[in-house]
Design a protein around this motif. Sequence first.
Motif, PDB file in Angstrom:
ATOM      1  N   THR A   7      -7.684  -7.051  26.807  1.00  0.00           N
ATOM      2  CA  THR A   7      -8.524  -7.423  25.692  1.00  0.00           C
ATOM      3  C   THR A   7      -9.802  -8.009  26.247  1.00  0.00           C
ATOM      4  O   THR A   7      -9.779  -8.869  27.098  1.00  0.00           O
ATOM      5  CB  THR A   7      -7.834  -8.474  24.806  1.00  0.00           C
ATOM      6  OG1 THR A   7      -6.647  -7.909  24.267  1.00  0.00           O
ATOM      7  CG2 THR A   7      -8.734  -8.914  23.668  1.00  0.00           C
ATOM      8  N   PHE A  62     -14.041  -1.398  20.949  1.00  0.00           N
ATOM      9  CA  PHE A  62     -12.670  -0.950  21.197  1.00  0.00           C
ATOM     10  C   PHE A  62     -12.707   0.496  21.677  1.00  0.00           C
ATOM     11  O   PHE A  62     -12.318   1.420  20.969  1.00  0.00           O
ATOM     12  CB  PHE A  62     -11.831  -1.082  19.932  1.00  0.00           C
ATOM     13  CG  PHE A  62     -11.623  -2.513  19.491  1.00  0.00           C
ATOM     14  CD1 PHE A  62     -11.431  -3.514  20.410  1.00  0.00           C
ATOM     15  CD2 PHE A  62     -11.622  -2.840  18.145  1.00  0.00           C
ATOM     16  CE1 PHE A  62     -11.229  -4.832  20.014  1.00  0.00           C
ATOM     17  CE2 PHE A  62     -11.412  -4.150  17.737  1.00  0.00           C
ATOM     18  CZ  PHE A  62     -11.223  -5.150  18.672  1.00  0.00           C
ATOM     19  N   ASP A  67      -6.774  -0.953  22.444  1.00  0.00           N
ATOM     20  CA  ASP A  67      -7.843  -1.399  21.553  1.00  0.00           C
ATOM     21  C   ASP A  67      -8.282  -0.268  20.631  1.00  0.00           C
ATOM     22  O   ASP A  67      -8.377  -0.423  19.409  1.00  0.00           O
ATOM     23  CB  ASP A  67      -9.052  -1.885  22.361  1.00  0.00           C
ATOM     24  CG  ASP A  67      -8.827  -3.218  23.042  1.00  0.00           C
ATOM     25  OD1 ASP A  67      -7.928  -3.956  22.592  1.00  0.00           O
ATOM     26  OD2 ASP A  67      -9.528  -3.513  24.010  1.00  0.00           O
ATOM     27  N   TRP A  70      -5.512   0.839  18.176  1.00  0.00           N
ATOM     28  CA  TRP A  70      -5.381  -0.076  17.035  1.00  0.00           C
ATOM     29  C   TRP A  70      -6.501   0.147  16.037  1.00  0.00           C
ATOM     30  O   TRP A  70      -6.257   0.248  14.834  1.00  0.00           O
ATOM     31  CB  TRP A  70      -5.382  -1.525  17.502  1.00  0.00           C
ATOM     32  CG  TRP A  70      -5.376  -2.490  16.353  1.00  0.00           C
ATOM     33  CD1 TRP A  70      -4.283  -2.861  15.599  1.00  0.00           C
ATOM     34  CD2 TRP A  70      -6.499  -3.190  15.802  1.00  0.00           C
ATOM     35  NE1 TRP A  70      -4.679  -3.749  14.617  1.00  0.00           N
ATOM     36  CE2 TRP A  70      -6.020  -3.962  14.726  1.00  0.00           C
ATOM     37  CE3 TRP A  70      -7.850  -3.231  16.130  1.00  0.00           C
ATOM     38  CZ2 TRP A  70      -6.872  -4.777  13.958  1.00  0.00           C
ATOM     39  CZ3 TRP A  70      -8.693  -4.043  15.371  1.00  0.00           C
ATOM     40  CH2 TRP A  70      -8.200  -4.794  14.303  1.00  0.00           C
ATOM     41  N   TRP A  94     -17.750  -2.932  26.073  1.00  0.00           N
ATOM     42  CA  TRP A  94     -18.102  -4.262  25.583  1.00  0.00           C
ATOM     43  C   TRP A  94     -19.489  -4.722  26.011  1.00  0.00           C
ATOM     44  O   TRP A  94     -20.304  -5.170  25.199  1.00  0.00           O
ATOM     45  CB  TRP A  94     -17.038  -5.255  26.043  1.00  0.00           C
ATOM     46  CG  TRP A  94     -17.275  -6.652  25.584  1.00  0.00           C
ATOM     47  CD1 TRP A  94     -16.988  -7.183  24.365  1.00  0.00           C
ATOM     48  CD2 TRP A  94     -17.849  -7.710  26.356  1.00  0.00           C
ATOM     49  NE1 TRP A  94     -17.350  -8.506  24.325  1.00  0.00           N
ATOM     50  CE2 TRP A  94     -17.882  -8.852  25.532  1.00  0.00           C
ATOM     51  CE3 TRP A  94     -18.343  -7.797  27.664  1.00  0.00           C
ATOM     52  CZ2 TRP A  94     -18.378 -10.070  25.977  1.00  0.00           C
ATOM     53  CZ3 TRP A  94     -18.849  -9.005  28.115  1.00  0.00           C
ATOM     54  CH2 TRP A  94     -18.859 -10.135  27.266  1.00  0.00           C
ATOM     55  N   ARG A 177      -5.702  -9.798  15.161  1.00  0.00           N
ATOM     56  CA  ARG A 177      -5.260  -9.686  16.549  1.00  0.00           C
ATOM     57  C   ARG A 177      -5.696 -10.925  17.300  1.00  0.00           C
ATOM     58  O   ARG A 177      -6.827 -11.393  17.142  1.00  0.00           O
ATOM     59  CB  ARG A 177      -5.867  -8.458  17.222  1.00  0.00           C
ATOM     60  CG  ARG A 177      -5.276  -7.133  16.809  1.00  0.00           C
ATOM     61  CD  ARG A 177      -5.922  -6.006  17.592  1.00  0.00           C
ATOM     62  NE  ARG A 177      -5.913  -6.295  19.031  1.00  0.00           N
ATOM     63  CZ  ARG A 177      -6.639  -5.622  19.918  1.00  0.00           C
ATOM     64  NH1 ARG A 177      -7.439  -4.645  19.529  1.00  0.00           N
ATOM     65  NH2 ARG A 177      -6.576  -5.928  21.190  1.00  0.00           N
ATOM     66  N   SER A 179      -6.350 -13.291  20.832  1.00  0.00           N
ATOM     67  CA  SER A 179      -6.717 -13.278  22.241  1.00  0.00           C
ATOM     68  C   SER A 179      -6.671 -14.717  22.719  1.00  0.00           C
ATOM     69  O   SER A 179      -7.329 -15.587  22.135  1.00  0.00           O
ATOM     70  CB  SER A 179      -8.125 -12.707  22.435  1.00  0.00           C
ATOM     71  OG  SER A 179      -8.515 -12.775  23.796  1.00  0.00           O
ATOM     72  N   ALA A 340      -9.220 -11.388  18.552  1.00  0.00           N
ATOM     73  CA  ALA A 340      -9.625 -10.463  19.618  1.00  0.00           C
ATOM     74  C   ALA A 340     -11.061  -9.986  19.451  1.00  0.00           C
ATOM     75  O   ALA A 340     -11.691  -9.568  20.420  1.00  0.00           O
ATOM     76  CB  ALA A 340      -8.686  -9.257  19.657  1.00  0.00           C
ATOM     77  N   THR A 341     -11.573 -10.031  18.261  1.00  0.00           N
ATOM     78  CA  THR A 341     -12.991  -9.821  17.985  1.00  0.00           C
ATOM     79  C   THR A 341     -13.275 -10.440  16.637  1.00  0.00           C
ATOM     80  O   THR A 341     -12.363 -10.729  15.858  1.00  0.00           O
ATOM     81  CB  THR A 341     -13.385  -8.330  17.978  1.00  0.00           C
ATOM     82  OG1 THR A 341     -14.818  -8.210  17.976  1.00  0.00           O
ATOM     83  CG2 THR A 341     -12.850  -7.614  16.749  1.00  0.00           C
ATOM     84  N   THR A 376      -0.122  -4.823  20.873  1.00  0.00           N
ATOM     85  CA  THR A 376      -1.101  -5.866  21.119  1.00  0.00           C
ATOM     86  C   THR A 376      -0.826  -7.058  20.200  1.00  0.00           C
ATOM     87  O   THR A 376      -0.253  -6.904  19.119  1.00  0.00           O
ATOM     88  CB  THR A 376      -2.538  -5.322  20.927  1.00  0.00           C
ATOM     89  OG1 THR A 376      -3.481  -6.312  21.324  1.00  0.00           O
ATOM     90  CG2 THR A 376      -2.792  -4.916  19.496  1.00  0.00           C
TER      91      THR A 376
END
Length: 458
Positions: A7, A62, A67, A70, A94, A177, A179, A340-341, A376
């Motif tokens: 991630t 993603f 990533d 999902w 990213w 999600r 992280s 996660a974001t 995840t």
Amino acid sequence: MVSRSRTRRIASVLAPLATAGLLAGCVAGTSGSGAANTAKPGAVTTDPAQMGQVTLHVLDYFSGGTDDAWMKSVVKAFEKKYPDITVERTSMPWGDAMAALPLKLKSASPPDIVPANYGWQSLGTLVRGGMVLNLDNYAQAYGWKKSFPQWIVNEHEFTTDGKHMGTGSMFGAPVARASLIEVYYNRALLKKTGVEVPRNYDEFQAALGKAEAAGITPVTLGNADKVGITAPLFSLMNAFGPQSKISDFVYSHGNVKIGETGFPQAVSTLKQWSDKGYLGKDYAGTDTADAAQAFVKGQGLFHFNYSGSLPLKPGQSKDFGSFVLPRTDGGKPVATASSATNFSIASKTRHPDAAAAFLDFAASQEAAELAVHNGTMPLLHPDVKAPEGDPLFSDDVAIAQQISADGTAVPYLDWATPTLLDTINTNMQNMLAGKSTPKSVVSAADENAAAFMKTLAR
């Protein structure tokens, strides 16, 4: 699915690309005032069936592995539920997405939904520039401030004048999600060392010594790229420092200094670990990714990293476990954690209602279940369970649920300023190389924070 791609780290290592405008007080081409950041009055539509035929353009990072799987599944489920709305994704690595984001948002036809990075590195800049939408009306309509844990809400809040983080209006929303930073361990080496999974900080320290005595590298670490050190550093800070002080420092609440967060003790402890040989022989010349690979190959007892970061092959998950570093005072473990974001809506969007509907769906229980299905870590929905047969993933899911239930998450330390991450990494590398002292690392971080606070006061 047992092979989980890493991630992406929520702290920006490309901060300078997005912060020049912030340090000047505004973003080029904008007034820098809070006028564009005020939620517009009037009713909003939450029923996508009433929005007509809409095409949403979504930018995300993603771009591969679990990533991407999902995100594809979320888009497919959303379009099935709301057939009048089509989602067109643009996925970029990213770093590329973060570098391109300011220009894309200032273009005549920006994406409707963007992955504005947390903290002052990105989201704070965009808020000050009026480039992302104030989501307060949607937060009220969808009940986000009631359904999301308070620590999640705080991570998406800025005041409308763009001078304070962790309070005010929501300018982003999480996905379902998680992280977070955790400690991985090798089950076979733990048994060989003759210790159990550490239940308190003293047991963890004792395990490091026993591993060293047995000829096993206690902590597999790579810091050649100057980013691997942050995972153990932040974990140690969370073990030593008061949770409230860490959060208040990041959010600039109450004039908390970095010396009150447990950061000095964390820096000194890492220096001690290095001096004792606990970090391995060539950690300074090893990249973060190579260290993770070495750990998976059995070259170390413990490994600090971010959730879902181990480069596992099918069948390897059973060989590893994870936990959050225990606190020195015996309290509930505190973890550096986030979604996660986070997705924000472009202020220039022509479809704010449809975009908000997608944000709400990306945070839904169905999205959390799709996270688990794709291997995840889920967030926001504690009743979502991990499947049997993957003990490491079960540990990860349990950790996320416990941290959320206990409310023991803290934001990433480096969100506090646009350049704090680079300041910490550079000074830590110098200290560990014997070129400076722990005190100098703390002083540099303190000076960085103080300088940035002066820019906010202008």
